[in-house]
Write a protein that holds these residues in place. Structure first.
Motif, PDB file in Angstrom:
ATOM      1  N   LEU A   1       0.861  -1.189   0.000  1.00  0.00           N
ATOM      2  CA  LEU A   1       0.000   0.000   0.000  1.00  0.00           C
ATOM      3  C   LEU A   1       0.894   1.235   0.000  1.00  0.00           C
ATOM      4  CD1 LEU A   1      -2.212  -1.250   2.939  1.00  0.00           C
ATOM      5  CD2 LEU A   1      -3.019  -1.032   0.582  1.00  0.00           C
ATOM      6  N   THR A   2       0.468   2.254  -0.704  1.00  0.00           N
ATOM      7  CA  THR A   2       1.216   3.514  -0.667  1.00  0.00           C
ATOM      8  C   THR A   2       0.271   4.654  -0.303  1.00  0.00           C
ATOM      9  OG1 THR A   2       0.896   3.791  -3.036  1.00  0.00           O
ATOM     10  CG2 THR A   2       2.968   2.821  -2.348  1.00  0.00           C
ATOM     11  N   VAL A   3       0.863   5.702   0.254  1.00  0.00           N
ATOM     12  CA  VAL A   3       0.094   6.890   0.637  1.00  0.00           C
ATOM     13  C   VAL A   3       0.905   8.115   0.257  1.00  0.00           C
ATOM     14  CG1 VAL A   3      -1.254   7.940   2.507  1.00  0.00           C
ATOM     15  CG2 VAL A   3      -0.313   5.661   2.818  1.00  0.00           C
ATOM     16  N   ILE A   4       0.250   9.132  -0.274  1.00  0.00           N
ATOM     17  CA  ILE A   4       0.884  10.445  -0.426  1.00  0.00           C
ATOM     18  C   ILE A   4       0.094  11.424   0.438  1.00  0.00           C
ATOM     19  CG2 ILE A   4       1.411  12.362  -1.986  1.00  0.00           C
ATOM     20  CD1 ILE A   4       2.004  10.390  -4.133  1.00  0.00           C
ATOM     21  N   ILE A   5       0.822  12.117   1.302  1.00  0.00           N
ATOM     22  CA  ILE A   5       0.205  13.060   2.239  1.00  0.00           C
ATOM     23  C   ILE A   5       0.741  14.448   1.905  1.00  0.00           C
ATOM     24  CG2 ILE A   5       0.016  13.687   4.679  1.00  0.00           C
ATOM     25  CD1 ILE A   5       0.915  10.585   5.074  1.00  0.00           C
ATOM     26  N   ASP A   6      -0.173  15.367   1.696  1.00  0.00           N
ATOM     27  CA  ASP A   6       0.234  16.700   1.255  1.00  0.00           C
ATOM     28  C   ASP A   6      -0.271  17.737   2.251  1.00  0.00           C
ATOM     29  OD1 ASP A   6       1.245  18.515  -0.767  1.00  0.00           O
ATOM     30  OD2 ASP A   6      -0.852  19.031  -1.148  1.00  0.00           O
ATOM     31  N   GLY A   7       0.541  18.707   2.583  1.00  0.00           N
ATOM     32  CA  GLY A   7       0.068  19.838   3.381  1.00  0.00           C
ATOM     33  C   GLY A   7       0.613  19.909   4.794  1.00  0.00           C
ATOM     34  N   MET A   8       1.539  19.010   5.154  1.00  0.00           N
ATOM     35  CA  MET A   8       2.135  19.110   6.495  1.00  0.00           C
ATOM     36  C   MET A   8       3.160  20.227   6.491  1.00  0.00           C
ATOM     37  SD  MET A   8       1.581  17.256   9.222  1.00  0.00           S
ATOM     38  CE  MET A   8       2.875  16.478  10.115  1.00  0.00           C
ATOM     39  N   PRO A   9       3.093  21.136   7.457  1.00  0.00           N
ATOM     40  CA  PRO A   9       4.146  22.161   7.537  1.00  0.00           C
ATOM     41  C   PRO A   9       5.495  21.535   7.905  1.00  0.00           C
ATOM     42  CG  PRO A   9       2.615  22.333   9.397  1.00  0.00           C
ATOM     43  CD  PRO A   9       2.082  21.265   8.503  1.00  0.00           C
ATOM     44  N   ALA A  10       6.555  22.291   7.740  1.00  0.00           N
ATOM     45  CA  ALA A  10       7.899  21.806   8.085  1.00  0.00           C
ATOM     46  C   ALA A  10       8.092  21.793   9.600  1.00  0.00           C
ATOM     47  CB  ALA A  10       8.947  22.707   7.436  1.00  0.00           C
ATOM     48  N   ASN A  11       9.074  21.029  10.030  1.00  0.00           N
ATOM     49  CA  ASN A  11       9.532  20.997  11.437  1.00  0.00           C
ATOM     50  C   ASN A  11       8.615  20.275  12.413  1.00  0.00           C
ATOM     51  OD1 ASN A  11      11.916  22.180  10.896  1.00  0.00           O
ATOM     52  ND2 ASN A  11      11.309  24.251  11.524  1.00  0.00           N
ATOM     53  N   VAL A  12       7.727  19.423  11.898  1.00  0.00           N
ATOM     54  CA  VAL A  12       6.920  18.581  12.794  1.00  0.00           C
ATOM     55  C   VAL A  12       7.705  17.285  13.022  1.00  0.00           C
ATOM     56  CG1 VAL A  12       4.733  17.353  13.096  1.00  0.00           C
ATOM     57  CG2 VAL A  12       4.780  19.520  11.843  1.00  0.00           C
ATOM     58  N   PRO A  13       7.972  16.910  14.280  1.00  0.00           N
ATOM     59  CA  PRO A  13       8.702  15.659  14.530  1.00  0.00           C
ATOM     60  C   PRO A  13       7.908  14.460  14.020  1.00  0.00           C
ATOM     61  CG  PRO A  13       8.539  16.995  16.533  1.00  0.00           C
ATOM     62  CD  PRO A  13       7.623  17.598  15.521  1.00  0.00           C
ATOM     63  N   LEU A  14       8.552  13.570  13.296  1.00  0.00           N
ATOM     64  CA  LEU A  14       7.849  12.391  12.777  1.00  0.00           C
ATOM     65  C   LEU A  14       8.844  11.250  12.551  1.00  0.00           C
ATOM     66  CD1 LEU A  14       5.066  11.348  11.750  1.00  0.00           C
ATOM     67  CD2 LEU A  14       5.799  11.977   9.447  1.00  0.00           C
ATOM     68  N   THR A  15       8.507  10.069  13.063  1.00  0.00           N
ATOM     69  CA  THR A  15       9.370   8.893  12.863  1.00  0.00           C
ATOM     70  C   THR A  15       8.534   7.711  12.374  1.00  0.00           C
ATOM     71  OG1 THR A  15       8.987   8.105  15.111  1.00  0.00           O
ATOM     72  CG2 THR A  15      10.905   9.556  14.799  1.00  0.00           C
ATOM     73  N   GLU A  16       9.214   6.726  11.807  1.00  0.00           N
ATOM     74  CA  GLU A  16       8.519   5.499  11.382  1.00  0.00           C
ATOM     75  C   GLU A  16       7.956   4.766  12.596  1.00  0.00           C
ATOM     76  OE1 GLU A  16      11.216   3.238   8.950  1.00  0.00           O
ATOM     77  OE2 GLU A  16      10.976   4.588   7.238  1.00  0.00           O
ATOM     78  N   ASP A  17       8.651   4.836  13.724  1.00  0.00           N
ATOM     79  CA  ASP A  17       8.167   4.155  14.937  1.00  0.00           C
ATOM     80  C   ASP A  17       6.833   4.740  15.399  1.00  0.00           C
ATOM     81  OD1 ASP A  17      10.229   2.408  15.035  1.00  0.00           O
ATOM     82  OD2 ASP A  17      11.386   3.502  16.559  1.00  0.00           O
ATOM     83  N   TYR A  18       6.704   6.060  15.288  1.00  0.00           N
ATOM     84  CA  TYR A  18       5.456   6.707  15.699  1.00  0.00           C
ATOM     85  C   TYR A  18       4.290   6.173  14.846  1.00  0.00           C
ATOM     86  CZ  TYR A  18       2.004  10.226  16.881  1.00  0.00           C
ATOM     87  OH  TYR A  18       0.851  10.843  17.312  1.00  0.00           O
ATOM     88  N   ILE A  19       4.503   6.085  13.544  1.00  0.00           N
ATOM     89  CA  ILE A  19       3.441   5.588  12.645  1.00  0.00           C
ATOM     90  C   ILE A  19       3.176   4.106  12.937  1.00  0.00           C
ATOM     91  CG2 ILE A  19       2.778   5.234  10.229  1.00  0.00           C
ATOM     92  CD1 ILE A  19       4.671   7.605   9.534  1.00  0.00           C
ATOM     93  N   ALA A  20       4.247   3.356  13.229  1.00  0.00           N
ATOM     94  CA  ALA A  20       4.110   1.903  13.475  1.00  0.00           C
ATOM     95  C   ALA A  20       3.217   1.626  14.685  1.00  0.00           C
ATOM     96  CB  ALA A  20       5.481   1.275  13.678  1.00  0.00           C
ATOM     97  N   ARG A  21       3.295   2.496  15.682  1.00  0.00           N
ATOM     98  CA  ARG A  21       2.467   2.282  16.878  1.00  0.00           C
ATOM     99  C   ARG A  21       0.974   2.315  16.496  1.00  0.00           C
ATOM    100  NH1 ARG A  21      -0.109   5.750  20.326  1.00  0.00           N
ATOM    101  NH2 ARG A  21      -0.777   4.688  22.203  1.00  0.00           N
ATOM    102  N   GLU A  22       0.612   3.276  15.673  1.00  0.00           N
ATOM    103  CA  GLU A  22      -0.797   3.382  15.247  1.00  0.00           C
ATOM    104  C   GLU A  22      -1.186   2.192  14.378  1.00  0.00           C
ATOM    105  OE1 GLU A  22      -2.874   5.520  16.499  1.00  0.00           O
ATOM    106  OE2 GLU A  22      -1.183   6.285  17.670  1.00  0.00           O
ATOM    107  N   LEU A  23      -0.274   1.771  13.504  1.00  0.00           N
ATOM    108  CA  LEU A  23      -0.581   0.623  12.637  1.00  0.00           C
ATOM    109  C   LEU A  23      -0.794  -0.635  13.475  1.00  0.00           C
ATOM    110  CD1 LEU A  23       1.931   1.279   9.708  1.00  0.00           C
ATOM    111  CD2 LEU A  23      -0.556   1.519   9.658  1.00  0.00           C
ATOM    112  N   GLY A  24      -0.002  -0.783  14.529  1.00  0.00           N
ATOM    113  CA  GLY A  24      -0.138  -1.930  15.427  1.00  0.00           C
ATOM    114  C   GLY A  24      -1.471  -1.920  16.147  1.00  0.00           C
TER     115      GLY A  24
END
Ligand code: EPS
Length: 388
Positions: free
Chosen positions: A18-41
């Motif tokens: 699956l792929t996703v394109i996300i548009d419109g996030m401002p710069a300088n927001v902290p984001l990691t793959e681990d953070y997304i993985a927690r929600e996916l779990g």
């Protein structure tokens, strides 16, 4: 209305990923793959999911838009590989194949099968069920995690819990122990109802049937004034309804007391305003029947969305159908599926609510980097103090 924060997904349930394109996030927001993985779990948990969930351990790779743990303002693209692809390489081969692939021709009542195969003029239902599958919600939850990371910077917290499964209802909770909900196999705050819900799921497993239910999504810390009364497509409740109703298997939605308000008198249905010493507003409400939205705008109270989830339509003991290749009366197609997805829908609903709130916050506060958005947000909250 042009969204300030938006996403698109691609991918089939048994395709490569699956792929996703996300548009419109401002710069300088902290984001990691681990953070997304927690929600996916969190999305993958829940009593009553099928055996597919023991194959997939979803993790999104960030392909763009993030550098050194911070967003850079450019589109964020994510990739979630399907581990089950190994078992579907022939059936879902991208290249033409010489092999004879068995077609799916017996549409399942309640699924996208019949309208989809007819509308797209196909001989095989497989391409329809592959994209209509709730597997796509993994990509939505990944997009929602990005939105959640952003709104969290402004103190917005989003949770969900299960109110009913298979006709078994939780007691209306006073305050909700979210840690308990996270540990509950059905994401329920009420221990007694949790047992009854699990028994209801066990019962339909043995009768080769499925169950639906109700979950509730609550966003707290949402600033007053997101959305607008001035145009239909800017109303926050309408925007929430559209995205939440688009979740697979969702058939109904209440905001606040929703349908129950229809039977009340005005004096019972609305939320009185009183002065308050507690920041950030000089007022508060004595009740929250409106679910945090009045006139299409957030009013500073928690946003409460209740969602009706229909039973999963793929049945072990299938309903009558018609074979599209022969015209004969048959039983509908069956393949591996889930028995109950209500707890997962709560998590997906949280993600979708996060997307609407991120969009509405960017619409209200703007900014190309987090600091700029925060300045605008702080100025706005300061400006409200003049009413107090
Ligand atoms: C789904 C059927 C099942 C679910 C799937 C949704 O998949 P499969 O056909 O591979 O057994 O497990 O959900 C997911 C794969 C997921 O990640 O949520 C359906 O028909 O909607």
């Amino acid at each position: 209305m042009m969204s300030r924060f938006r996403f698109l997904t691609a991918g089939e349930s048994h395709g490569k990923g699956l792929t996703v394109i996300i548009d419109g996030m401002p710069a300088n927001v902290p984001l990691t793959e681990d953070y997304i993985a927690r929600e996916l779990g969190r999305r993958q948990c829940g009593y009553g999911r099928g055996s597919r969930m023991s194959i997939e351990h979803d993790r999104a790779e960030i392909l763009s838009g993030v550098r050194h743990g911070l967003t850079i303002g450019s589109p964020i693209s994510l990739l979630i590989w399907n581990r089950d692809w190994e078992n579907w390489k022939e059936i879902m081969s991208v290249s033409p194949t010489e092999k004879e692939i068995q077609r799916v021709t017996r549409p399942r009542p309640g699924h996208a099968d019949l309208a989809g195969v007819t509308k797209y003029g196909l001989e095989d239902i497989r391409p329809i069920l592959e994209r209509a599958s709730a597997r796509e919600t993994a990509a939505r939850v990944a997009a929602g995690a990005v939105a959640r990371r952003f709104v969290q910077e402004f103190g917005v917290e989003i949770n969900s819990h299960t109110l009913a499964v298979g006709g078994e209802w939780a007691k209306p909770p006073g305050s909700i122990d979210w840690q308990r909900v996270e540990k509950s196999p059905v994401r329920c705050a009420d221990a007694e109802a949790e047992k009854a819900m699990m028994t209801a799921i066990d019962r339909v497993i043995s009768s080769k049937d499925t169950v639906g239910g109700v979950c509730e999504i609550i966003a707290s810390g949402v600033p007053m004034g997101l959305g607008s009364h001035v145009q239909w497509d800017r109303r926050l409740d309408g925007r929430i309804a559209q995205i939440v109703m688009s979740i697979n298997s969702v058939k109904g939605l209440d905001i606040g007391d929703g349908f129950r308000l229809a039977g009340l008198r005005g004096s019972e249905a609305h939320d009185a305003i009183e002065t308050s010493e507690e920041p950030p507003y000089p007022w508060r409400r004595t009740t929250n029947h409106a679910g945090g939205i009045e006139g299409g705008m957030s009013n500073g109270e928690p946003i409460v969305v209740r969602v009706a989830v229909k039973p999963v339509p793929t049945l072990g003991s299938p309903l009558p159908s018609v074979d599209l290749s022969t015209g004969e009366a048959v039983q509908a197609h069956f393949e591996r599926s889930d028995i109950c997805v209500v707890p997962a829908v709560g998590v997906i609903g949280e993600a979708m609510l996060a997307v609407v709130l991120a969009d509405a916050m960017m619409e209200k506060f703007g900014g190309d980097n987090l600091e700029e958005t925060r300045r605008n947000y702080d100025n706005y909250l300061n400006s409200i103090r003049r009413y107090g």
